[in-house]
Design a protein around this motif. Structure first.
Motif, PDB file in Angstrom:
ATOM      1  N   LEU A  25       0.826  -1.208   0.000  1.00 60.16           N
ATOM      2  CA  LEU A  25       0.000   0.000   0.000  1.00 60.16           C
ATOM      3  C   LEU A  25       0.861   1.259   0.000  1.00 60.16           C
ATOM      4  CD1 LEU A  25      -2.745  -1.075   2.569  1.00 60.16           C
ATOM      5  CD2 LEU A  25      -3.016  -0.851   0.086  1.00 60.16           C
ATOM      6  N   ILE A  26       1.918   1.250   0.800  1.00 65.04           N
ATOM      7  CA  ILE A  26       2.812   2.409   0.850  1.00 65.04           C
ATOM      8  C   ILE A  26       3.535   2.573  -0.483  1.00 65.04           C
ATOM      9  CG2 ILE A  26       4.831   3.417   1.992  1.00 65.04           C
ATOM     10  CD1 ILE A  26       2.240   3.366   3.684  1.00 65.04           C
ATOM     11  N   GLU A  27       4.021   1.453  -1.038  1.00 66.71           N
ATOM     12  CA  GLU A  27       4.715   1.516  -2.324  1.00 66.71           C
ATOM     13  C   GLU A  27       3.783   1.942  -3.456  1.00 66.71           C
ATOM     14  OE1 GLU A  27       6.405  -2.357  -2.723  1.00 66.71           O
ATOM     15  OE2 GLU A  27       8.188  -1.866  -1.518  1.00 66.71           O
ATOM     16  N   ALA A  28       2.486   1.647  -3.312  1.00 63.35           N
ATOM     17  CA  ALA A  28       1.511   2.056  -4.333  1.00 63.35           C
ATOM     18  C   ALA A  28       1.254   3.556  -4.297  1.00 63.35           C
ATOM     19  CB  ALA A  28       0.203   1.306  -4.137  1.00 63.35           C
ATOM     20  N   GLY A  29       1.554   4.211  -3.147  1.00 60.18           N
ATOM     21  CA  GLY A  29       1.378   5.660  -3.064  1.00 60.18           C
ATOM     22  C   GLY A  29       0.512   6.153  -1.922  1.00 60.18           C
ATOM     23  N   LEU A  30       0.021   5.239  -1.063  1.00 58.43           N
ATOM     24  CA  LEU A  30      -0.763   5.665   0.099  1.00 58.43           C
ATOM     25  C   LEU A  30       0.169   6.089   1.228  1.00 58.43           C
ATOM     26  CD1 LEU A  30      -3.655   3.047   0.502  1.00 58.43           C
ATOM     27  CD2 LEU A  30      -3.650   5.181  -0.791  1.00 58.43           C
ATOM     28  N   SER A  31      -0.276   7.055   2.018  1.00 63.97           N
ATOM     29  CA  SER A  31       0.460   7.416   3.223  1.00 63.97           C
ATOM     30  C   SER A  31      -0.012   6.532   4.373  1.00 63.97           C
ATOM     31  CB  SER A  31       0.212   8.885   3.571  1.00 63.97           C
ATOM     32  OG  SER A  31      -1.156   9.068   3.927  1.00 63.97           O
ATOM     33  N   ARG A  32       0.740   6.487   5.453  1.00 65.96           N
ATOM     34  CA  ARG A  32       0.344   5.694   6.613  1.00 65.96           C
ATOM     35  C   ARG A  32      -0.983   6.182   7.178  1.00 65.96           C
ATOM     36  NH1 ARG A  32       4.518   2.465   8.351  1.00 65.96           N
ATOM     37  NH2 ARG A  32       6.541   2.937   7.403  1.00 65.96           N
ATOM     38  N   SER A  33      -1.175   7.499   7.170  1.00 68.71           N
ATOM     39  CA  SER A  33      -2.432   8.041   7.703  1.00 68.71           C
ATOM     40  C   SER A  33      -3.613   7.651   6.818  1.00 68.71           C
ATOM     41  CB  SER A  33      -2.347   9.561   7.826  1.00 68.71           C
ATOM     42  OG  SER A  33      -2.085  10.160   6.567  1.00 68.71           O
ATOM     43  N   THR A  34      -3.391   7.577   5.500  1.00 68.43           N
ATOM     44  CA  THR A  34      -4.470   7.171   4.596  1.00 68.43           C
ATOM     45  C   THR A  34      -4.821   5.705   4.807  1.00 68.43           C
ATOM     46  OG1 THR A  34      -3.748   8.791   2.950  1.00 68.43           O
ATOM     47  CG2 THR A  34      -5.205   7.032   2.186  1.00 68.43           C
ATOM     48  N   VAL A  35      -3.818   4.869   5.034  1.00 63.16           N
ATOM     49  CA  VAL A  35      -4.078   3.466   5.347  1.00 63.16           C
ATOM     50  C   VAL A  35      -4.942   3.369   6.594  1.00 63.16           C
ATOM     51  CG1 VAL A  35      -3.049   1.269   6.053  1.00 63.16           C
ATOM     52  CG2 VAL A  35      -1.978   2.623   4.238  1.00 63.16           C
ATOM     53  N   GLY A  36      -4.602   4.177   7.619  1.00 59.20           N
ATOM     54  CA  GLY A  36      -5.391   4.185   8.852  1.00 59.20           C
ATOM     55  C   GLY A  36      -6.831   4.596   8.619  1.00 59.20           C
ATOM     56  N   ARG A  37      -7.013   5.615   7.794  1.00 59.22           N
ATOM     57  CA  ARG A  37      -8.384   6.096   7.520  1.00 59.22           C
ATOM     58  C   ARG A  37      -9.182   5.038   6.757  1.00 59.22           C
ATOM     59  NH1 ARG A  37      -5.653  11.022   6.650  1.00 59.22           N
ATOM     60  NH2 ARG A  37      -5.619  10.728   4.381  1.00 59.22           N
ATOM     61  N   ARG A  38      -8.537   4.343   5.863  1.00 57.30           N
ATOM     62  CA  ARG A  38      -9.247   3.303   5.112  1.00 57.30           C
ATOM     63  C   ARG A  38      -9.623   2.127   6.013  1.00 57.30           C
ATOM     64  NH1 ARG A  38      -7.382   3.010  -1.226  1.00 57.30           N
ATOM     65  NH2 ARG A  38      -7.473   5.263  -1.575  1.00 57.30           N
ATOM     66  N   LEU A  39      -8.795   1.858   6.999  1.00 61.71           N
ATOM     67  CA  LEU A  39      -9.159   0.827   7.978  1.00 61.71           C
ATOM     68  C   LEU A  39     -10.384   1.252   8.772  1.00 61.71           C
ATOM     69  CD1 LEU A  39      -5.705  -0.365   9.364  1.00 61.71           C
ATOM     70  CD2 LEU A  39      -7.469  -1.838   8.382  1.00 61.71           C
ATOM     71  N   LEU A  40     -10.405   2.498   9.205  1.00 63.84           N
ATOM     72  CA  LEU A  40     -11.532   3.008   9.995  1.00 63.84           C
ATOM     73  C   LEU A  40     -12.820   3.039   9.180  1.00 63.84           C
ATOM     74  CD1 LEU A  40      -9.815   5.924  11.957  1.00 63.84           C
ATOM     75  CD2 LEU A  40     -10.632   3.753  12.881  1.00 63.84           C
ATOM     76  N   SER A  41     -12.698   3.354   7.887  1.00 62.80           N
ATOM     77  CA  SER A  41     -13.889   3.463   7.040  1.00 62.80           C
ATOM     78  C   SER A  41     -14.379   2.107   6.528  1.00 62.80           C
ATOM     79  CB  SER A  41     -13.595   4.373   5.846  1.00 62.80           C
ATOM     80  OG  SER A  41     -12.675   3.757   4.954  1.00 62.80           O
ATOM     81  N   GLY A  42     -13.544   1.080   6.666  1.00 66.56           N
ATOM     82  CA  GLY A  42     -13.937  -0.247   6.182  1.00 66.56           C
ATOM     83  C   GLY A  42     -13.470  -0.552   4.772  1.00 66.56           C
ATOM     84  N   ARG A  43     -12.760   0.354   4.135  1.00 63.01           N
ATOM     85  CA  ARG A  43     -12.252   0.062   2.786  1.00 63.01           C
ATOM     86  C   ARG A  43     -11.134  -0.975   2.821  1.00 63.01           C
ATOM     87  NH1 ARG A  43     -11.030   5.197  -0.868  1.00 63.01           N
ATOM     88  NH2 ARG A  43     -10.695   3.469  -2.349  1.00 63.01           N
ATOM     89  N   LEU A  44     -10.458  -1.042   3.954  1.00 61.90           N
ATOM     90  CA  LEU A  44      -9.484  -2.101   4.197  1.00 61.90           C
ATOM     91  C   LEU A  44      -9.911  -2.861   5.445  1.00 61.90           C
ATOM     92  CD1 LEU A  44      -6.076  -0.222   3.708  1.00 61.90           C
ATOM     93  CD2 LEU A  44      -7.104  -1.866   2.114  1.00 61.90           C
ATOM     94  N   ARG A  45      -9.646  -4.162   5.465  1.00 65.82           N
ATOM     95  CA  ARG A  45      -9.960  -4.951   6.650  1.00 65.82           C
ATOM     96  C   ARG A  45      -8.716  -5.695   7.109  1.00 65.82           C
ATOM     97  NH1 ARG A  45     -14.502  -9.293   5.999  1.00 65.82           N
ATOM     98  NH2 ARG A  45     -13.242 -10.954   6.862  1.00 65.82           N
ATOM     99  N   LEU A  46      -8.375  -5.552   8.379  1.00 64.82           N
ATOM    100  CA  LEU A  46      -7.172  -6.173   8.903  1.00 64.82           C
ATOM    101  C   LEU A  46      -7.368  -7.683   9.026  1.00 64.82           C
ATOM    102  CD1 LEU A  46      -4.334  -5.618  10.113  1.00 64.82           C
ATOM    103  CD2 LEU A  46      -5.450  -5.571  12.358  1.00 64.82           C
TER     104      LEU A  46
END
Length: 232
Positions: A25-46
């Motif tokens: 995800l980071i190599e694709a261009g997302l920031s760490r904070s964006t990864v966190g927001r996507r987890l909170l919104s449900g776009r990503l699931r741990l």
């Protein structure tokens, strides 16, 4: 977020049965904070630490892919989980329970992960690992050898019979594996199954297995079990 970033994430998820790693995800261009927001919104699931589901619902082999990505770089799916991927489980094509831990094999002593059952070996040679459907996995022969340590004789014999019928292993390759792995805990059991009178048989019930055992014990000619005859 740019289309190019989303396309890179989608491409990784498509290759990996819906799974992506934090690094990808980071190599694709997302920031760490964006990864966190996507987890909170449900776009990503741990799924595991640093491993996420990036599609709406799990795919048939999401759990196996996630387990490998969450583990050692040389980890491979093995034992019951590998048998299911090769179609050698109880009932051809069957899968372990969705709640059962995914089984993997790693070389050396590595950490544990919830939901993953780790089998550790001193070494797993290239001749006993491969890739199927994009997932690192033990070869069919090595899968049978590992199964010999964790399953009953009837289930093991059925798995060997299926592997031979599907062309996944042949007697010569199995003999070479057994010779190479003389010290493995499953070698003796698998050798006995492979060398059974009439060859490994695919029985479908306890009654069939018991009757076949009686025939073998009596020294009678071993029958072929559950074979295809014409259209039947």
């Amino acid at each position: 977020m740019s289309r190019a970033v989303e396309d890179r994430i989608a491409a990784a998820a498509e290759r990996q049965h819906g799974v992506v790693t934090h690094r990808q995800l980071i190599e694709a261009g997302l920031s760490r904070s964006t990864v966190g927001r996507r987890l909170l919104s449900g776009r990503l699931r741990l799924l595991h630490r640093g491993v996420y589901l990036a599609v709406p619902f799990p795919l048939p082999h999401t759990r196996e892919m996630a387990a490998v990505l969450a583990s050692d770089p040389d980890a491979v799916v093995s034992h019951h989980s590998a048998a299911a991927l090769w179609g050698l489980g109880a009932g051809s094509g069957s899968s372990p329970r969705a709640t059962a831990p995914v089984e993997i094999t790693v070389a050396g002593n590595r950490g544990r992960r919830p939901g993953i059952r780790v089998h550790r070996v001193a070494r797993l040679g290239d001749e006993e690992r491969t890739v199927s459907q994009g997932i690192p996995i033990t070869t069919p022969g090595r899968t049978l050898l590992d199964l010999a340590t964790v399953t009953g004789a009837r289930e093991l014999e059925a798995a060997v019979a299926r592997a031979e019928r599907e062309g996944l292993v042949d007697p010569d390759a199995l003999a070479a594996l057994l010779a190479r792995q003389r010290g493995h805990a499953g070698t003796r059991v698998l050798k006995a199954v492979a060398e059974a009178p009439g060859g490994p048989a695919l029985t479908r019930s306890a009654a069939e297995a018991k009757f076949l055992a009686l025939i073998r014990e009596a020294g009678l000619p071993a029958p072929e079990c559950n074979v295809v005859l014409g259209p039947y």
